[in-house]
Design a protein around this motif. Sequence first.
Motif, PDB file in Angstrom:
ATOM      1  N   UNK A 149       0.816  -1.215   0.000  1.00 24.78           N
ATOM      2  CA  UNK A 149       0.000   0.000   0.000  1.00 24.78           C
ATOM      3  C   UNK A 149       0.848   1.262   0.000  1.00 24.78           C
ATOM      4  N   UNK A 150       2.115   1.167   0.438  1.00 21.34           N
ATOM      5  CA  UNK A 150       2.980   2.347   0.431  1.00 21.34           C
ATOM      6  C   UNK A 150       3.230   2.851  -0.983  1.00 21.34           C
ATOM      7  N   UNK A 151       3.069   1.986  -1.991  1.00 19.35           N
ATOM      8  CA  UNK A 151       3.218   2.436  -3.372  1.00 19.35           C
ATOM      9  C   UNK A 151       2.160   3.471  -3.738  1.00 19.35           C
ATOM     10  N   UNK A 152       1.000   3.391  -3.121  1.00 18.22           N
ATOM     11  CA  UNK A 152      -0.042   4.389  -3.368  1.00 18.22           C
ATOM     12  C   UNK A 152       0.415   5.761  -2.879  1.00 18.22           C
ATOM     13  N   UNK A 153       1.022   5.784  -1.703  1.00 19.12           N
ATOM     14  CA  UNK A 153       1.538   7.061  -1.196  1.00 19.12           C
ATOM     15  C   UNK A 153       2.651   7.595  -2.083  1.00 19.12           C
ATOM     16  N   UNK A 154       3.530   6.719  -2.538  1.00 16.49           N
ATOM     17  CA  UNK A 154       4.617   7.162  -3.401  1.00 16.49           C
ATOM     18  C   UNK A 154       4.079   7.798  -4.677  1.00 16.49           C
ATOM     19  N   UNK A 204       7.588  -1.074   8.803  1.00 15.90           N
ATOM     20  CA  UNK A 204       6.460  -0.902   7.879  1.00 15.90           C
ATOM     21  C   UNK A 204       5.306  -0.183   8.567  1.00 15.90           C
ATOM     22  N   UNK A 205       5.042  -0.544   9.806  1.00 18.65           N
ATOM     23  CA  UNK A 205       3.936   0.105  10.521  1.00 18.65           C
ATOM     24  C   UNK A 205       4.253   1.572  10.768  1.00 18.65           C
ATOM     25  N   UNK A 206       5.484   1.871  11.154  1.00 20.84           N
ATOM     26  CA  UNK A 206       5.883   3.274  11.314  1.00 20.84           C
ATOM     27  C   UNK A 206       5.651   4.054  10.022  1.00 20.84           C
ATOM     28  N   UNK A 207       6.178   3.492   8.936  1.00 17.76           N
ATOM     29  CA  UNK A 207       6.081   4.183   7.659  1.00 17.76           C
ATOM     30  C   UNK A 207       4.626   4.359   7.254  1.00 17.76           C
ATOM     31  N   UNK A 208       3.838   3.311   7.403  1.00 18.02           N
ATOM     32  CA  UNK A 208       2.426   3.367   7.034  1.00 18.02           C
ATOM     33  C   UNK A 208       1.672   4.388   7.877  1.00 18.02           C
ATOM     34  N   UNK A 209       1.851   4.358   9.185  1.00 18.61           N
ATOM     35  CA  UNK A 209       1.143   5.311  10.053  1.00 18.61           C
ATOM     36  C   UNK A 209       1.490   6.751   9.688  1.00 18.61           C
ATOM     37  N   UNK A 210       2.774   7.008   9.429  1.00 11.83           N
ATOM     38  CA  UNK A 210       3.170   8.366   9.060  1.00 11.83           C
ATOM     39  C   UNK A 210       2.465   8.825   7.790  1.00 11.83           C
ATOM     40  N   UNK A 211       2.426   7.961   6.783  1.00 15.34           N
ATOM     41  CA  UNK A 211       1.819   8.345   5.515  1.00 15.34           C
ATOM     42  C   UNK A 211       0.310   8.493   5.636  1.00 15.34           C
ATOM     43  N   UNK A 212      -0.331   7.626   6.405  1.00 14.06           N
ATOM     44  CA  UNK A 212      -1.782   7.741   6.571  1.00 14.06           C
ATOM     45  C   UNK A 212      -2.122   9.011   7.337  1.00 14.06           C
ATOM     46  N   UNK A 213      -1.354   9.331   8.365  1.00 15.46           N
ATOM     47  CA  UNK A 213      -1.608  10.583   9.105  1.00 15.46           C
ATOM     48  C   UNK A 213      -1.422  11.788   8.191  1.00 15.46           C
ATOM     49  N   UNK A 214      -0.377  11.771   7.375  1.00 13.79           N
ATOM     50  CA  UNK A 214      -0.149  12.891   6.466  1.00 13.79           C
ATOM     51  C   UNK A 214      -1.241  12.971   5.410  1.00 13.79           C
ATOM     52  N   UNK A 215      -1.672  11.840   4.899  1.00 16.92           N
ATOM     53  CA  UNK A 215      -2.740  11.842   3.895  1.00 16.92           C
ATOM     54  C   UNK A 215      -4.032  12.388   4.483  1.00 16.92           C
ATOM     55  N   UNK A 253      -6.269   6.612  -0.301  1.00 17.29           N
ATOM     56  CA  UNK A 253      -6.526   6.716   1.137  1.00 17.29           C
ATOM     57  C   UNK A 253      -7.366   5.568   1.688  1.00 17.29           C
ATOM     58  N   UNK A 254      -8.452   5.155   1.026  1.00 13.69           N
ATOM     59  CA  UNK A 254      -9.219   4.042   1.604  1.00 13.69           C
ATOM     60  C   UNK A 254      -8.390   2.769   1.781  1.00 13.69           C
ATOM     61  N   UNK A 255      -7.490   2.486   0.836  1.00 16.21           N
ATOM     62  CA  UNK A 255      -6.661   1.288   0.939  1.00 16.21           C
ATOM     63  C   UNK A 255      -5.611   1.462   2.024  1.00 16.21           C
ATOM     64  N   UNK A 256      -4.977   2.638   2.065  1.00 19.23           N
ATOM     65  CA  UNK A 256      -3.990   2.915   3.109  1.00 19.23           C
ATOM     66  C   UNK A 256      -4.621   2.844   4.497  1.00 19.23           C
ATOM     67  N   UNK A 257      -5.806   3.403   4.636  1.00 23.01           N
ATOM     68  CA  UNK A 257      -6.474   3.382   5.937  1.00 23.01           C
ATOM     69  C   UNK A 257      -6.798   1.954   6.355  1.00 23.01           C
ATOM     70  N   UNK A 258      -7.267   1.154   5.401  1.00 20.78           N
ATOM     71  CA  UNK A 258      -7.565  -0.239   5.725  1.00 20.78           C
ATOM     72  C   UNK A 258      -6.336  -0.998   6.181  1.00 20.78           C
TER      73      UNK A 258
END
Length: 828
Positions: free
Chosen positions: A491-496, A566-577, A512-517
């Motif tokens: 899912x991090x590819x979506x943020x990239x 991965x969780x750190x990276x994901x949480x950061x990107x979801x919060x920013x999104x 965002x819906x996929x990242x949030x899930x």
Amino acid sequence: MDAKDLPSKDRSLEINDRRPDQQLKLWYRKPASSWTEALPVGNGRLGGMVYGGTQREIVQLNEDTLWSGAYRKLNNPEAYGHLGQARELVASQRYMEAQRVVEEHLLGEWGESYMPLGHLYLDMAHGAAIASYRRELDLDAACIRVSYEVAEENVRYERQTFVSAPDQAIIIRLTASKPGHISFTAVLDSPLPYASEPALEPACIRMTGRCPDHVEPNYVESDDPIQYGEGKGIQFGAVVQIAAEGGVVTTAGEGINVLGADAVTIVITASSDGISRRSGIPAAEEPGVRSAKAAAAALEVPYDQLLERHMTDHQTLFRRVSLELDNAVCVDADARDAKSCNDDDIHVDDLPTDERLQRSASGQEDQGMASLLFQYGRYLLIASSRPGTEPAHLQGLWNEDVRPPWSSNYTININTQMNYWAAEVCNLSECHEPLFDLLEDISREGTETAQVHYGCRGWTAHHNIDFWRTTVPAKGKACWSFWPMGGAWLSLHLWEHYAFTQDRTFLAEKAYPILKGAALFCLDWLIERGDGYLVTSPSTSPENTFLSPEGGESAVSAGSTMDLTLIRQLFLHVMEAARILDIDTQFQTTLSAAYERLLPFQKGRHGQLQEWSADFEEVEPGHRHFSHLLGLYPGNLVDPRTDAELTQMFRTALERRRDHSGGQFGWLGAWAIHFWARLGDSEQAVHHVNALQQKMFSNLFNGFGVFQIDGNFGITSGIAEMLLQSHLGEVRVLPALPASWASGSVSGLRARGGFTVDAKWSDGQLGHVRLYADHAGLCRVRLPHSHGRVASITQDKDDSPMSYRMSEPSVYEVTAAANTSFTFHFQG
């Protein structure tokens, strides 16, 4: 119009002015004798491997929806009932027992395999005395050309093969230097059960067949590895249609015979009912009917227009980026030894590709191989991943085996991700789209897996995915099959994609819906350790094992560094999104609180970043995976400029892998390029670029034992990372330029924030930097300290000076307007 005035994404940039005919070609003096010598063509859906034979031409064929199996509900209701037991055993440090519980109760079934379509054979009816043979793949034209002379006929024969995306067909054109000399028999077959029938009016071969109901992975011993069930398996249809100019066309057994033609155009089309079987929506037409219509439609277009449409489509993508590395190396005509160049010498760029590869593998200088491999990776991504197709798998689009290596599926604990690292930075954003479509599918399928297997919200996926979007853990060993973090990484590819394009609509509606899930799953998957930190359990570090305190080998523990990274990276990107979209305020707060409680990076006894939360001794210190280093690349959790202690932990871990012979070749060597580039160690990075050439097949496929395309894509993204970085809020130009690349230029690389970057340098000094801004805003540019001071920055539209701020030495802040470009000018 000048290239600099075009929109940054669509600029048709000039390719190296010196010897463009050689620099973007793979070429050989003989036909291929094996699949890994054949040359690849593709349009994302249809693929071919062209051998270039003189007496018999072979084109091995693929279609991206041909897979074994069928859609199945594979979630394991038993799993959740044993999760608590596994966690208790891990908490008691009974790791080997926990692993037995995982392997006995928490795993699933084998996934399915990507299938070959078949082979087209052209048996040529000319003499056998061949001279002046040449076989080449032109990366810029996306065409394979084969030419040779038949001495006794005094005729030169030529064949050109390409796969058109606009016309959805494989096209082969046969010509000869004299009229009436093209004669051959065409036959189509398949390693799968099939029936073929030749016909006239139109002259064609129609083939139908079906895929197996199940194929066991090639690494699994089985008495019945390839299984067919009555009425089961994906159905396919292929058509080879032949249009001869002059001559006589007849049927010949299962094939078509052409005698005495002046020129011939062959069109190959194929399709399957795979998509309809996966979706449950009946197809409007049988695959054979669709294929016949596509072939007929393509042949209604004159050949010159087919070629033009194909090249225009391909070059719109391919020509966005150019790379030139000065390669002023010549060779002795007899000994092939390197020497200084004179006017009449053979330039190393002019040697056949297999000879160049042999020279590079023996340590001889050839910087042009790096630029060729860089562009080859871009070519392969264009050829294997287009909007509307399946994503590139372990072999991209190509496969000749019914039991292919590792099922030729999507291995999402590194390999699929590496396939797409080059997509954004190398200006092929559209080629990223098939991965996003897969993510949408598996986020739906993985929602049930998260609930049934783990009692979690959100969605998850494990290390293997196939055409049927399987998200459960596979059978096998826990070290690779039990890893529920695949969805979080993919899912991090979506943020990239958002970071590079700044496409808010994409972020809001698709990403965002996929990242949030994925974040919801991680929230529920985390458990509190005795000291209050949050960790994952059971947890593995993909494919690696440690020496358990129990006295044996185990893969299962709690809180592997990769999981938590991965969780750190994901949480950061979801919060920013969420902040960008101004939504989910409470969810941001929840993620922030969990983020602060994640177990920090741990320093081990060797000064290294630990791979697990405990400082276990590794069973294999030189293990092929670098999972625990994900925070360095592709993540952005480490800044060597400001995080000295953490950087040293990462470096020490990387050096330990290297010193134990890990990460030298294949995709692992390609990943290492990125780490060293992020650390600013240009010489280590280029060492891996050069070392990878020692384990390549002659067609430049990444060949660490068997072909995996991720190594090709990883070389491309790794070289890009050496030339441009943008992961820490600034554009870093030439951050890891090795001494051997002292002079060169690059154009069209993309940077996060919506920028396109061109740079030119000579003798290690920057002479030109230009940035194109898609959006208005601040651009922070970091130039190498060793380069000359900037004299001015000007807007390209009128050469007027721009105001800028030097926030620290070699760092320049410029406020750019949308859809404008600006250039750095250097003193001296």
